[in-house]
Design an enzyme around this catalytic site. Structure first.
Site, mmCIF file in Angstrom:
data_model
loop_
_atom_site.group_PDB
_atom_site.id
_atom_site.type_symbol
_atom_site.label_atom_id
_atom_site.label_comp_id
_atom_site.label_asym_id
_atom_site.label_seq_id
_atom_site.Cartn_x
_atom_site.Cartn_y
_atom_site.Cartn_z
ATOM 1 N N CYS A 70 27.119 32.885 31.543
ATOM 2 C CA CYS A 70 25.585 31.993 31.732
ATOM 3 C C CYS A 70 24.791 32.519 30.728
ATOM 4 C CB CYS A 70 25.318 32.042 33.142
ATOM 5 S SG CYS A 70 24.845 33.598 33.921
ATOM 6 N N HIS A 108 22.288 34.999 37.579
ATOM 7 C CA HIS A 108 22.735 33.996 36.888
ATOM 8 C C HIS A 108 21.275 33.576 36.025
ATOM 9 C CE1 HIS A 108 24.373 30.131 35.833
ATOM 10 N NE2 HIS A 108 23.494 29.435 36.456
ATOM 11 N N ASP A 124 22.069 23.397 33.026
ATOM 12 C CA ASP A 124 22.771 24.735 33.163
ATOM 13 C C ASP A 124 24.255 24.365 32.638
ATOM 14 O OD1 ASP A 124 24.139 26.942 34.375
ATOM 15 O OD2 ASP A 124 23.480 26.587 36.239
#
Length: 277
Positions: A70, A108, A124
């Protein structure tokens, strides 16, 4: 990012340079990123350093045509979106575990994106199996997506978190749910890339991190399905949910799948490294 870097990034995604930073362009960039840039943790097991600096991220994602997790994927994608004229903020999240407990701070990294034609969007491209398109950040109803049914709700105190001694969330915190299950809790305060360095270090070194205990390389396919290589197990999930998997026997088979299905050229097969406690 300079103009040449933007063009190189867009070339990797197979997208022409857009005229305006609109919602429709954001949707196209988002799904093309998921289709072309794999979610992978190979660097952890290849002994490669993970550096959260824009140039290093671009060198990896664009120059070396690799993927990442991420911090790397959304970090690089956020830089691209900013260079294209979008207003981008990095947001910190904490991922829900299978027991309902929240993970570490800066667990994250996701993106809040504002477009010229209005609205705020949750982008995302670094959470593995998640939404194929950006989610309307201010909407509170169900949002249907090829990846599932998503909902963004105001976060409340979860019982597991309270028992674990965590503070009650700030009023601005949001829970992102997929198919009725909370995926992660998102702060709305903007962060900078260096804020996530400790989280990335923990994820890539701690024995408690699932990234140090397994290998994964995964991307969305052009028909809306997904392919994943976990160690030597190659899994194919069709858009209708049909799944197939097979074991790869030789190193050459593994390297061929990395090259032909994920566009990743490796000199050797990565093996799970033992994390140091």
């Amino acid at each position: 990012m300079n103009s040449a870097e933007v063009d190189a990034y867009l070339n990797r995604l197979g997208v022409d340079r857009p005229a305006w930073p609109t919602v429709d362009v954001l949707r196209e960039l988002h799904v093309r990123h998921l289709q072309t840039v794999p979610f992978e943790n190979l660097s952890i097991h290849l002994g490669e350093e993970i550096v959260l600096e824009e140039k290093r991220l671009l060198d990896k994602v664009v120059g070396a045509r690799r993927g990442g997790f991420c911090y790397e994927l959304n970090g690089a994608f956020g830089a691209l979106l900013g260079a294209l004229g979008y207003e981008v903020a990095l947001l910190a999240g904490r991922v829900y575990g299978g027991d309902g407990r929240l993970g570490i701070p800066y667990d994250h990294l996701a993106l809040r994106v504002r477009t010229v034609d209005g609205g705020e969007w949750l982008a995302d491209v670094g959470f593995g199996a998640h939404s194929h398109f950006p989610l309307a950040l201010e909407a509170r109803g169900a949002q249907e997506d090829p990846g599932g049914v998503f909902r963004i709700v105001e976060a409340g105190p979860d019982e597991a978190g309270v028992r674990g001694g965590h503070q009650v969330p700030e009023a601005a915190d949001l829970d992102v749910e997929m198919n009725g299950r909370p995926e992660y809790r998102l702060e709305t305060r903007p962060r900078v890339l260096r804020d996530f360095v400790a989280g990335a270090w923990w994820q890539s070194t701690s024995p408690a991190s699932h990234f140090t205990r397994s290998l994964v390389c995964s991307r969305v396919t052009e028909d809306g399905g997904r392919i994943t290589l976990s160690g030597r197990t190659f899994k194919t999930t069709a858009a209708d949910g049909t799944k197939e998997e097979r074991e790869l026997g030789t190193d050459e088979e593994v390297l061929t799948v990395y090259r032909e299905r994920f566009g990743i050229e490796l000199e050797r097969v990565p093996e799970v490294r033992k994390a140091v406690a």
